[in-house]
Design a protein around this motif. Sequence first.
Motif, short mmCIF file in Angstrom:
data_model
loop_
_atom_site.label_atom_id
_atom_site.label_comp_id
_atom_site.label_asym_id
_atom_site.label_seq_id
_atom_site.Cartn_x
_atom_site.Cartn_y
_atom_site.Cartn_z
N ALA A 114 -13.17 -11.70 -9.90
CA ALA A 114 -11.87 -11.97 -10.52
C ALA A 114 -10.72 -11.28 -9.78
CB ALA A 114 -11.88 -11.53 -11.98
N ARG A 115 -11.05 -10.46 -8.80
CA ARG A 115 -10.02 -9.73 -8.06
C ARG A 115 -9.30 -10.67 -7.10
NH1 ARG A 115 -13.66 -4.53 -6.57
NH2 ARG A 115 -13.92 -3.84 -8.71
N PRO A 116 -8.02 -10.41 -6.89
CA PRO A 116 -7.29 -11.21 -5.88
C PRO A 116 -7.89 -10.98 -4.50
CG PRO A 116 -5.78 -9.91 -7.24
CD PRO A 116 -7.18 -9.46 -7.57
N LYS A 117 -7.73 -11.96 -3.64
CA LYS A 117 -8.20 -11.85 -2.25
C LYS A 117 -7.42 -10.72 -1.55
CE LYS A 117 -8.90 -15.02 1.69
NZ LYS A 117 -9.75 -14.16 2.38
N LEU A 118 -8.13 -9.89 -0.80
CA LEU A 118 -7.49 -8.77 -0.12
C LEU A 118 -6.53 -9.27 0.95
CD1 LEU A 118 -10.45 -6.27 0.41
CD2 LEU A 118 -8.79 -6.34 -1.44
N GLY A 119 -5.40 -8.58 1.06
CA GLY A 119 -4.43 -8.91 2.09
C GLY A 119 -4.92 -8.46 3.46
N THR A 120 -4.28 -8.96 4.49
CA THR A 120 -4.71 -8.65 5.86
C THR A 120 -3.76 -7.70 6.58
OG1 THR A 120 -3.59 -10.63 6.65
CG2 THR A 120 -5.94 -10.83 6.14
N SER A 121 -2.70 -7.28 5.91
CA SER A 121 -1.76 -6.33 6.53
C SER A 121 -2.49 -5.03 6.85
CB SER A 121 -0.62 -6.05 5.57
OG SER A 121 0.13 -4.94 6.01
N PRO A 122 -2.10 -4.36 7.95
CA PRO A 122 -2.75 -3.09 8.23
C PRO A 122 -2.39 -1.99 7.23
CG PRO A 122 -1.01 -3.53 9.83
CD PRO A 122 -1.14 -4.76 8.98
N GLY A 123 -1.29 -2.18 6.50
CA GLY A 123 -0.86 -1.13 5.59
C GLY A 123 -0.39 0.08 6.36
N ASP A 124 -0.15 1.16 5.67
CA ASP A 124 0.21 2.39 6.37
C ASP A 124 -0.45 3.58 5.69
OD1 ASP A 124 2.04 3.77 4.47
OD2 ASP A 124 3.37 2.09 4.87
N ASN A 125 -0.50 4.68 6.40
CA ASN A 125 -1.23 5.85 5.91
C ASN A 125 -0.54 6.54 4.74
OD1 ASN A 125 -3.25 5.35 7.72
ND2 ASN A 125 -2.56 6.85 9.21
N SER A 126 0.78 6.43 4.64
CA SER A 126 1.49 7.04 3.52
C SER A 126 1.12 6.32 2.22
CB SER A 126 3.00 6.98 3.75
OG SER A 126 3.68 7.47 2.62
N CYS A 127 1.25 5.00 2.21
CA CYS A 127 0.86 4.24 1.02
C CYS A 127 -0.62 4.46 0.72
CB CYS A 127 1.14 2.75 1.22
SG CYS A 127 2.89 2.34 1.29
N THR A 128 -1.43 4.50 1.77
CA THR A 128 -2.88 4.65 1.60
C THR A 128 -3.22 5.99 0.96
OG1 THR A 128 -3.33 3.14 3.41
CG2 THR A 128 -5.09 4.69 2.83
N GLN A 129 -2.59 7.06 1.41
CA GLN A 129 -2.95 8.37 0.83
C GLN A 129 -2.51 8.45 -0.63
OE1 GLN A 129 -1.15 11.49 0.12
NE2 GLN A 129 0.87 10.60 0.35
N PHE A 130 -1.39 7.81 -0.99
CA PHE A 130 -1.00 7.79 -2.40
C PHE A 130 -2.01 7.00 -3.22
CE2 PHE A 130 3.01 9.68 -1.40
CZ PHE A 130 3.47 10.21 -2.60
N ALA A 131 -2.42 5.83 -2.70
CA ALA A 131 -3.39 5.00 -3.43
C ALA A 131 -4.70 5.76 -3.62
CB ALA A 131 -3.63 3.69 -2.68
N VAL A 132 -5.16 6.46 -2.58
CA VAL A 132 -6.40 7.22 -2.67
C VAL A 132 -6.27 8.33 -3.72
CG1 VAL A 132 -7.89 8.86 -1.42
CG2 VAL A 132 -7.21 6.70 -0.34
N LEU A 133 -5.15 9.02 -3.73
CA LEU A 133 -4.94 10.07 -4.73
C LEU A 133 -4.95 9.47 -6.15
CD1 LEU A 133 -4.38 13.05 -5.31
CD2 LEU A 133 -1.96 12.59 -4.93
#
Length: 186
Positions: A138-157
Amino acid sequence: VMFTSVVQAQTDQEVTESRLNGVEFLKSQQKEDGSWEYEGHPVGITALCTMALLENGIPVNDPVIRKGREFVLKESDKLKSTYDLALAILLLSRVGDREDKVQIRRFAARLIAGQTTTGGWTYSCPLASASSLNNPRARPKLGTSPGDNSCTQFAVLGLWTASRSNINIDNSMIGVARRFVETQNE
């Protein structure tokens, strides 16, 4: 020519005084609706300021804390910002109100759905429902953008904190680990 100088550390009293001045400043900046102002991220800054007050001894039942939490909850229906979602999870988890577990699950589902195929995050996450946590199809399909490490570290936290509310983040963390191993320099 050699320069020497003696640097004096602040006394405990000076540190306490500065901390209390910071607490009073934050309290004075809270708007009537419970928020603090920061362009583009009213939920994130409100969560940060509310947590700062909590960590500096303001009790959970204090009106300034209650109003900050209520603002975060009131603004949550359409919340998509990776930063704001993660900070909202941190605040709600810190406040520890059992009723907030539903919102923590909702925010975690959005973060999980916002992870890209590279294992990272961008600035925005889809409005995934908490039911998608139990049904990966039921999850949306994952995007293909590389993203960035700032957004990533917030998401991980945010997800690490949400995991304390029995939310399985294993697949997301496998993606994060893969991301950082594959992008590490020699």
